[in-house]
Design a protein around this motif. Sequence first.
Motif, PDB file in Angstrom:
ATOM      1  N   ALA A   1       0.770  -1.332  -0.031  1.00  0.00           N
ATOM      2  CA  ALA A   1      -0.081   0.174   0.103  1.00  0.00           C
ATOM      3  C   ALA A   1       0.789   1.404   0.117  1.00  0.00           C
ATOM      4  O   ALA A   1       0.654   2.277  -0.747  1.00  0.00           O
TER       5      ALA A   1
ATOM      6  N   GLN B   1       2.371   1.593  -3.537  1.00  0.00           N
ATOM      7  CA  GLN B   1       1.453   2.132  -4.408  1.00  0.00           C
ATOM      8  C   GLN B   1       1.054   3.414  -4.053  1.00  0.00           C
ATOM      9  O   GLN B   1       0.923   4.323  -5.248  1.00  0.00           O
TER      10      GLN B   1
ATOM     11  N   LEU C   1      -4.534   3.217  -5.636  1.00  0.00           N
ATOM     12  CA  LEU C   1      -4.576   2.111  -4.663  1.00  0.00           C
ATOM     13  C   LEU C   1      -6.008   1.192  -4.670  1.00  0.00           C
ATOM     14  O   LEU C   1      -5.672   0.173  -4.659  1.00  0.00           O
TER      15      LEU C   1
ATOM     16  N   GLU D   1      -6.075  -0.695  -8.002  1.00  0.00           N
ATOM     17  CA  GLU D   1      -5.079  -1.788  -8.153  1.00  0.00           C
ATOM     18  C   GLU D   1      -5.364  -2.875  -7.347  1.00  0.00           C
ATOM     19  O   GLU D   1      -5.439  -4.253  -7.625  1.00  0.00           O
ATOM     20  N   ARG D   2      -5.851  -2.726  -6.093  1.00  0.00           N
ATOM     21  CA  ARG D   2      -6.608  -3.849  -5.068  1.00  0.00           C
ATOM     22  C   ARG D   2      -7.678  -4.400  -5.598  1.00  0.00           C
ATOM     23  O   ARG D   2      -7.999  -5.511  -5.478  1.00  0.00           O
TER      24      ARG D   2
ATOM     25  N   TRP E   1      -7.731  -8.327  -6.914  1.00  0.00           N
ATOM     26  CA  TRP E   1      -8.772  -9.224  -6.090  1.00  0.00           C
ATOM     27  C   TRP E   1      -9.913  -9.712  -7.324  1.00  0.00           C
ATOM     28  O   TRP E   1      -9.887 -11.115  -7.252  1.00  0.00           O
TER      29      TRP E   1
ATOM     30  N   ALA F   1      -3.786  -8.990  -2.744  1.00  0.00           N
ATOM     31  CA  ALA F   1      -4.777  -8.116  -2.499  1.00  0.00           C
ATOM     32  C   ALA F   1      -5.473  -7.983  -0.955  1.00  0.00           C
ATOM     33  O   ALA F   1      -5.286  -9.149  -0.498  1.00  0.00           O
TER      34      ALA F   1
END
Length: 266
Positions: free
Chosen positions: A175, A178, A251, A254-255, A259, A266
């Motif tokens: 995180a 990112q 952030l 992209e997470r 996922w 993730a």
Amino acid sequence: CAWGGAVVRLTSDRATRRQHLPFPPLLLQILAAEGPAGLYRGLGAVIAGVGPAAAIYFGAVETARTFASRFPPSPLADAAVGVAAQLVAGVAFTPVDVIKERLQAARLTRSPVQSPLAAARAALAAAGPAGLLKGYWMTNAVWLPWGGLYFAGYEALTRRARERGATGGLLPLPAATQLLVGGAAAAAASLATHPLDVVKTRVQVLSAAAPGVTARSALKSALAAEGPSALWAGAGPRAVALAGATGVQWLVYERARAWLRGEGGA
């Protein structure tokens, strides 16, 4: 929105030749005269429009990324992804931008418009649906270069972080990394395109009172009245605002992407 509102006011103050305060004193002046609400003009337009606009933007990013994956990675291919996504999303972002900036500059232009709905109605009454797309190409003159520069920088920094082992071979990035990658790329793109944003903001704000304002006339008047420094009004605050907002947005994106794709981390 609070920070961005002050940036628009700084640019608009110069455009209307009311004052030439630096950013910190202007921020304090707005708070003293209008309270915290003065920093949040246009928030309703942002809340109503940013969700659908962001969905269109990131959908376009994903589509463009998929297409670009057919070619070897390169800054040019990465920039093309950012430009393509912005070209599509600009149809949704431009009305939000027009309404938000008119509300933020309402006191300076002595406009009676005080709500997003009233601003939208005024734009429609003056020019029909085209009123909400006023400055679409002017907006894209800012955000197409911004999108290309941002995405090229973002992907380059992301690849560098992975090469240095920031992910341990997994996606997405940690995180903190990112946020740093997204924020740094956004700040650099913001500074590179700020003069274009100043001209765009002046056109959108001043056209409420003078419909004949063009990018050329706005640029000419700014340079004649204040010189090149006019094109850098609010550059630092804008870069900070975009770095923070973009870092968080990417952030989350992209997470969510990792996922949905079933990727690790993730």
